[in-house]
Design a protein around this motif. Structure first.
Motif, PDB file in Angstrom:
ATOM      1  N   ARG A  76       0.834  -1.215   0.000  1.00 34.30           N
ATOM      2  CA  ARG A  76       0.000   0.000   0.000  1.00 34.30           C
ATOM      3  C   ARG A  76       0.865   1.260   0.000  1.00 34.30           C
ATOM      4  N   ILE A  98      -4.415  -2.613  -5.582  1.00 29.05           N
ATOM      5  CA  ILE A  98      -4.979  -1.370  -6.122  1.00 29.05           C
ATOM      6  C   ILE A  98      -6.062  -0.832  -5.197  1.00 29.05           C
ATOM      7  N   VAL A  99      -6.939  -1.699  -4.740  1.00 28.75           N
ATOM      8  CA  VAL A  99      -8.011  -1.283  -3.841  1.00 28.75           C
ATOM      9  C   VAL A  99      -7.429  -0.751  -2.533  1.00 28.75           C
ATOM     10  N   SER A 100      -6.465  -1.448  -1.979  1.00 26.11           N
ATOM     11  CA  SER A 100      -5.866  -1.052  -0.704  1.00 26.11           C
ATOM     12  C   SER A 100      -5.199   0.322  -0.789  1.00 26.11           C
ATOM     13  N   ALA A 101      -4.481   0.580  -1.882  1.00 26.72           N
ATOM     14  CA  ALA A 101      -3.739   1.835  -2.014  1.00 26.72           C
ATOM     15  C   ALA A 101      -4.588   2.957  -2.611  1.00 26.72           C
ATOM     16  N   SER A 102      -5.715   2.628  -3.211  1.00 28.25           N
ATOM     17  CA  SER A 102      -6.574   3.625  -3.868  1.00 28.25           C
ATOM     18  C   SER A 102      -5.785   4.483  -4.856  1.00 28.25           C
ATOM     19  N   VAL A 103      -5.013   3.824  -5.714  1.00 31.00           N
ATOM     20  CA  VAL A 103      -4.218   4.533  -6.712  1.00 31.00           C
ATOM     21  C   VAL A 103      -4.705   4.151  -8.114  1.00 31.00           C
ATOM     22  N   THR A 104      -4.447   5.031  -9.054  1.00 30.01           N
ATOM     23  CA  THR A 104      -4.702   4.728 -10.452  1.00 30.01           C
ATOM     24  C   THR A 104      -3.482   4.008 -10.997  1.00 30.01           C
ATOM     25  N   MET A 157       1.560   3.988  -3.140  1.00 29.21           N
ATOM     26  CA  MET A 157       1.237   5.406  -2.975  1.00 29.21           C
ATOM     27  C   MET A 157       2.473   6.277  -3.217  1.00 29.21           C
ATOM     28  N   ARG A 210      -5.457  -6.819  -7.833  1.00 29.50           N
ATOM     29  CA  ARG A 210      -6.710  -6.133  -7.519  1.00 29.50           C
ATOM     30  C   ARG A 210      -6.725  -5.662  -6.068  1.00 29.50           C
ATOM     31  N   GLN A 211      -6.332  -6.545  -5.158  1.00 28.38           N
ATOM     32  CA  GLN A 211      -6.307  -6.184  -3.741  1.00 28.38           C
ATOM     33  C   GLN A 211      -5.358  -5.022  -3.482  1.00 28.38           C
ATOM     34  N   ARG A 225       3.400   6.154  -6.971  1.00 27.23           N
ATOM     35  CA  ARG A 225       2.467   6.966  -7.776  1.00 27.23           C
ATOM     36  C   ARG A 225       2.943   8.413  -7.827  1.00 27.23           C
TER      37      ARG A 225
END
Length: 188
Positions: free
Chosen positions: A109, A149-155, A113, A146-147, A116
């Motif tokens: 995570r 991306i969801v955990s970090a909330s990044v594009t 971040m 998938r997990q 990014r």
């Protein structure tokens, strides 16, 4: 060198390299090739040469230390494609790479971040191990993506499924490659 020349002449323009020696070799044979430095742990001087001399813009990493090294070596360049390598299961492969490379689940995570912020294009990559004998290896790995991306909330701009695709060897009869590609497309 002969294989690289054949690949280039056949229209292959992008090359996954794991060392500065491989970068030099491909650059010598295919000067216009797009090179990706995908070993997740690299000497800083290799990053400097790859970026400034050979035009490499795509790098993988699996730790904050490696991210810091890439940012330093490229002088905080704004044209980087940075791929965070996840540690995924290689239980279905003949040669495991799981213990060797890849960010641990509890590191992903924060690493995504931070990456990014440094990347023009953020990616996630993984390697299920050598000679993956079932397409399910990619299903499990893409679920980890998938997990993350969801955990970090990044594009995320790039997903690189790495290698591991099997060949037929004596005593090894893998499923057809199409079965692997179907699973990857569905998972993506």
């Amino acid at each position: 060198p002969d294989l690289i020349a054949i690949l280039w002449e056949s229209g292959i323009t992008h090359y996954d390299t794991a060392s500065i020696a491989e970068i030099r070799l491909v650059r010598q044979i295919a000067p216009e090739a797009t090179l990706c430095f995908m070993h997740p742990v690299k000497p800083e001087e290799a990053i400097v040469e790859a970026y400034w001399t050979h035009g490499v813009r795509t790098f993988s990493l699996d730790s904050m230390n490696e991210l810091d090294k890439i940012v330093r070596a490229t002088q905080a360049a704004e044209d980087l494609n940075l791929l965070v390598r996840l540690r995924v299961s290689s239980d279905h492969s003949k040669l495991s790479l799981a213990a060797k490379f890849g960010a641990e689940p509890d590191e992903v995570r924060d690493l995504l971040m931070a990456t990014r912020q440094a990347a023009d294009a953020l990616g996630i990559c993984f390697h299920v191990g050598s000679q993956a004998m079932t397409p399910h290896a990619y299903t499990m790995a893409l679920e980890r993506v998938r997990q993350a991306i969801v955990s970090a909330s990044v594009t995320v701009d790039i997903v690189d499924v790495g290698g591991g695709f099997p060949s037929t060897y004596p005593g090894m009869e893998p499923p057809p490659l199409g079965a692997y590609f179907d699973v990857i497309h569905r998972g993506f």
